[in-house]
Each structure stands twice: as C-alpha cells, then as structure tokens.
Write a protein that holds these residues in place. Structure first.
Motif, PDB file in Angstrom:
ATOM      1  N   ALA A 152     149.988  -2.472  61.852  1.00 46.22           N
ATOM      2  CA  ALA A 152     151.459  -1.936  61.215  1.00 46.22           C
ATOM      3  C   ALA A 152     151.662  -3.294  60.450  1.00 46.22           C
ATOM      4  N   PHE A 153     151.487  -4.260  61.227  1.00 43.68           N
ATOM      5  CA  PHE A 153     151.775  -5.645  60.857  1.00 43.68           C
ATOM      6  C   PHE A 153     150.924  -6.048  59.386  1.00 43.68           C
ATOM      7  N   GLU A 154     149.693  -5.613  59.503  1.00 41.99           N
ATOM      8  CA  GLU A 154     149.051  -5.875  58.300  1.00 41.99           C
ATOM      9  C   GLU A 154     149.389  -4.812  57.114  1.00 41.99           C
ATOM     10  N   ASN A 155     149.808  -3.641  57.459  1.00 40.09           N
ATOM     11  CA  ASN A 155     150.099  -2.785  56.625  1.00 40.09           C
ATOM     12  C   ASN A 155     151.342  -3.201  55.687  1.00 40.09           C
ATOM     13  N   VAL A 156     152.352  -3.927  56.467  1.00 36.90           N
ATOM     14  CA  VAL A 156     153.635  -4.311  55.990  1.00 36.90           C
ATOM     15  C   VAL A 156     153.304  -5.532  55.185  1.00 36.90           C
ATOM     16  N   ARG A 157     152.463  -6.357  55.487  1.00 35.57           N
ATOM     17  CA  ARG A 157     152.198  -7.690  54.940  1.00 35.57           C
ATOM     18  C   ARG A 157     151.368  -7.494  53.589  1.00 35.57           C
ATOM     19  N   ALA A 158     150.595  -6.468  53.637  1.00 41.97           N
ATOM     20  CA  ALA A 158     150.196  -6.333  52.153  1.00 41.97           C
ATOM     21  C   ALA A 158     150.871  -5.473  51.066  1.00 41.97           C
ATOM     22  N   ARG A 159     151.908  -4.484  51.717  1.00 40.29           N
ATOM     23  CA  ARG A 159     152.793  -4.177  50.779  1.00 40.29           C
ATOM     24  C   ARG A 159     153.929  -5.244  50.277  1.00 40.29           C
ATOM     25  N   TYR A 160     154.395  -6.029  51.237  1.00 44.47           N
ATOM     26  CA  TYR A 160     155.397  -7.046  51.061  1.00 44.47           C
ATOM     27  C   TYR A 160     154.733  -7.966  50.014  1.00 44.47           C
ATOM     28  N   VAL A 161     153.630  -8.443  50.189  1.00 34.94           N
ATOM     29  CA  VAL A 161     152.977  -9.359  49.280  1.00 34.94           C
ATOM     30  C   VAL A 161     152.869  -8.905  47.804  1.00 34.94           C
ATOM     31  N   GLY A 162     152.361  -7.103  47.925  1.00 41.78           N
ATOM     32  CA  GLY A 162     152.217  -6.560  46.717  1.00 41.78           C
ATOM     33  C   GLY A 162     153.523  -6.356  45.792  1.00 41.78           C
ATOM     34  N   ALA A 163     154.495  -6.395  46.631  1.00 38.24           N
ATOM     35  CA  ALA A 163     155.904  -5.948  45.964  1.00 38.24           C
ATOM     36  C   ALA A 163     156.706  -7.317  45.742  1.00 38.24           C
ATOM     37  N   TYR A 164     156.369  -8.633  45.965  1.00 38.27           N
ATOM     38  CA  TYR A 164     157.192  -9.724  45.718  1.00 38.27           C
ATOM     39  C   TYR A 164     156.045 -10.754  45.063  1.00 38.27           C
ATOM     40  N   GLY A 165     154.813 -10.576  45.461  1.00 39.48           N
ATOM     41  CA  GLY A 165     153.934 -11.563  44.832  1.00 39.48           C
ATOM     42  C   GLY A 165     153.624 -12.865  45.130  1.00 39.48           C
ATOM     43  N   GLU A 166     152.393 -13.065  45.552  1.00 40.95           N
ATOM     44  CA  GLU A 166     151.801 -14.229  46.136  1.00 40.95           C
ATOM     45  C   GLU A 166     152.348 -15.665  45.485  1.00 40.95           C
ATOM     46  N   VAL A 167     152.255 -15.399  44.319  1.00 39.75           N
ATOM     47  CA  VAL A 167     152.630 -16.596  43.552  1.00 39.75           C
ATOM     48  C   VAL A 167     154.042 -16.948  43.812  1.00 39.75           C
ATOM     49  N   ARG A 168     154.982 -16.063  43.660  1.00 37.92           N
ATOM     50  CA  ARG A 168     156.441 -16.209  43.887  1.00 37.92           C
ATOM     51  C   ARG A 168     156.494 -16.654  45.395  1.00 37.92           C
ATOM     52  N   LEU A 169     156.221 -15.997  46.234  1.00 34.06           N
ATOM     53  CA  LEU A 169     156.446 -16.304  47.689  1.00 34.06           C
ATOM     54  C   LEU A 169     155.943 -17.761  48.191  1.00 34.06           C
ATOM     55  N   ARG A 170     155.008 -18.051  47.622  1.00 41.80           N
ATOM     56  CA  ARG A 170     154.346 -19.449  47.775  1.00 41.80           C
ATOM     57  C   ARG A 170     155.190 -20.300  47.002  1.00 41.80           C
ATOM     58  N   ALA A 171     155.789 -20.108  45.959  1.00 43.81           N
ATOM     59  CA  ALA A 171     156.644 -21.026  45.202  1.00 43.81           C
ATOM     60  C   ALA A 171     158.021 -21.506  46.061  1.00 43.81           C
ATOM     61  N   ILE A 172     158.408 -20.223  46.681  1.00 49.64           N
ATOM     62  CA  ILE A 172     159.612 -20.641  47.433  1.00 49.64           C
ATOM     63  C   ILE A 172     159.282 -20.598  49.075  1.00 49.64           C
ATOM     64  N   ASP A 173     158.314 -21.107  49.354  1.00 50.75           N
ATOM     65  CA  ASP A 173     157.712 -21.311  50.962  1.00 50.75           C
ATOM     66  C   ASP A 173     158.038 -19.910  51.621  1.00 50.75           C
ATOM     67  N   GLU A 174     157.664 -18.864  51.120  1.00 56.29           N
ATOM     68  CA  GLU A 174     157.891 -17.699  52.115  1.00 56.29           C
ATOM     69  C   GLU A 174     156.358 -16.730  52.120  1.00 56.29           C
ATOM     70  N   TYR A 175     155.522 -17.320  51.872  1.00 56.50           N
ATOM     71  CA  TYR A 175     154.423 -16.570  51.729  1.00 56.50           C
ATOM     72  C   TYR A 175     153.922 -16.096  53.292  1.00 56.50           C
ATOM     73  N   HIS A 176     154.327 -17.133  54.195  1.00 54.06           N
ATOM     74  CA  HIS A 176     153.950 -16.832  55.710  1.00 54.06           C
ATOM     75  C   HIS A 176     154.895 -15.952  56.309  1.00 54.06           C
ATOM     76  N   THR A 177     155.752 -15.520  55.694  1.00 52.06           N
ATOM     77  CA  THR A 177     157.106 -14.792  56.508  1.00 52.06           C
ATOM     78  C   THR A 177     157.113 -13.527  55.701  1.00 52.06           C
ATOM     79  N   ILE A 178     157.521 -12.400  56.553  1.00 53.14           N
ATOM     80  CA  ILE A 178     157.808 -11.058  56.194  1.00 53.14           C
ATOM     81  C   ILE A 178     159.365 -10.729  56.760  1.00 53.14           C
TER      82      ILE A 178
END
Length: 273
Positions: free
Chosen positions: A51-77
């Motif tokens: 379930a962790f991996e399922n949520v992570r994939a959907r989360y990154v898909g919804a908010y975007g890796e580039v955006r999440l990395r830019a605000i230091d949120e890529y490793h947090t769900i």
C-alpha cells in the motif's frame, strides 16, 4: 542468573509495570523513547508495504516529482490515510498503539498527522537534521502533550539510517551543544512491524542511509486536541464508515466552527450526546 528484580535499600517508592505497554510508557516518560514491537502480523506488514508503494506512485503522479523535489517534499507523503488505502486507517487505530497512547496522554487525543517518510539511499532528505516534532518550541511540560509513533515498514538499522535520538532531551528547553549531542546521541535499531514511540519534544534525526535501498516508515503524531492538525483530516477523509472512536481520533469532533451559528449548533450537539 538474574531474577529480574532490582536490589535496593532506602527506597520508599518504586514504580511497578505489569504489562509491556506500561514498560513502554515508562521508558517514553523517562528517557523520551521506546520500541513497541510485534504490533502486526507478517501478512499485515506485507499489505502495508504494498500500500505504501501504491500511495507513493499516486502521490508523485498527482503532484509531480519536479515540484516535490523543488520544495524538498519528494521523500514525504502527506496524510497517508487520505489516499484510498484502508491499511493506513487501520494502522493509525492499531490496538497496541492505542493502549500505549492512553497511558501517555491524559484525556482525549487526536491524530495530528500521518505521513509516509522515505530515507533515500545515499541522498540527503529533510528529516536528516536534529528537530522536535513540535518544531520551533522551546518549552517542556510535566507530561506528554504529543507523541510520535514511527511505524517501521522496513527494518531500521545503522546501515540504512535508523533514527538517532538524544535521550532525555524532552525535559530540556534547549538543544544541547554540538559536543553534547555527539557524545550522547543514540541510534535506535528496530524491526519492521514495530513502532518507535517518542515524546514529540525529544530531539531526534534520521541517520545517513548507506545501504542500497530506501528505508521506509509511516510517521504518526498524536496530540491533545489543543493543537491544529497539520492537514485537516475531516475535510479529506470519508468518515461515513468510521466508528465514533475513530471519528474522534481523526478530529471530526474538533474542527473549529466557521461562524457563531456553527459554534452554537456544535454546542447543542455536544450537550445531547
């Protein structure tokens, strides 16, 4: 062979612990942290990992890796239990955790936040600095106001960056000096399927992950209802099938009224319960 009893003299009072939950609570009160192990089955742990991996994939898909990395949120769900995986609702309500929390926090408490945390392999991340889980606060209290319960999806080891803590620091207003921190920090090894339970005022940090795999966990912060939730769960979670106890834990009874009329209506509802 030791009998397990501590020999003493001149002692008029001594605490007694008759369950593992009381032992964990005592350790958290005194040194600021403890391990609550064996809280779920291997099958439940496997379900949570998937379930962790399922949520992570959907989360990154919804908010975007580039955006999440830019605000230091890529490793947090954020707000794991709001992404359609009931396993995280069940995890927040874990009976072993609830029993422990009721020994640590007087009266009612709410889930302030539930976040997935990934300590990446050989890469810095935003939990890798010393902090409290009530950040920017320099006060101490006579009893816990907030408890962190970090669920280990993977084993926590020295190699993969297991959490470091500063024992007893929940009783001191300031963070110790650099030299004090280096001399007194402790790294916590814990098995997958365990909760690392911390007083939220305990200073701690994620370690450096020198392994080839990410180290995953689900962080929970439970607080007295005085504190606002990090993300308002009642507006992001379907509460129709939740028990009254779960609705209370997830904050449905503590959303601040938007108007005087709402306040008066909520007062009427409380008086008729």
């Amino acid at each position: 062979m030791s009998s397990g009893r501590v020999e003493s003299y001149g002692v008029l009072r001594q605490r007694q612990c008759t369950s593992r939950y009381e032992t964990v609570a005592e350790e958290v009160r005194e040194r600021g942290y403890a391990i609550l192990d064996d809280v779920c089955s291997e099958a439940d742990l496997a379900t949570l990992s998937e379930a962790f991996e399922n949520v992570r994939a959907r989360y990154v898909g919804a908010y975007g890796e580039v955006r999440l990395r830019a605000i230091d949120e890529y490793h947090t769900i954020r707000a794991m239990l709001t992404h359609g995986e009931n396993a995280f609702v069940k995890l927040a309500l874990n009976e072993h955790l609830m029993t422990t929390l009721k020994l640590l926090i007087d009266g009612r408490f709410v889930l302030n936040q539930q976040n997935g945390v990934i300590n990446p392999s050989r890469e810095k991340y935003n939990q890798g600095k010393w902090h409290r889980d009530l950040p920017y606060q320099h006060f101490v209290s006579s009893r816990p106001l907030a408890i962190n319960a970090l669920f280990c999806i993977d084993d926590f080891t020295p190699e993969n960056g297991a959490t470091h803590v500063l024992p007893g620091s929940h009783k001191s207003e300031e963070l110790g000096s650099d030299a004090y921190v280096e001399r007194n920090k402790v790294q916590i090894a814990a098995k997958a399927g365990s909760f690392i339970v911390l007083d939220c005022m305990l200073y701690h940090t994620g370690g450096e992950n020198r392994s080839d795999l990410p180290r995953r966990a689900v962080n929970h912060v439970f607080t007295i209802p005085f504190f606002k939730q990090q993300i308002q769960l009642p507006n992001n979670l379907d509460g129709s099938s939740l028990s009254p106890e779960a609705r209370d834990l997830f904050g449905f009874n503590y959303v601040e009224p938007a108007s005087i009329e709402e306040y008066l209506a909520s007062r009427g509802q409380k008086l008729t319960r």
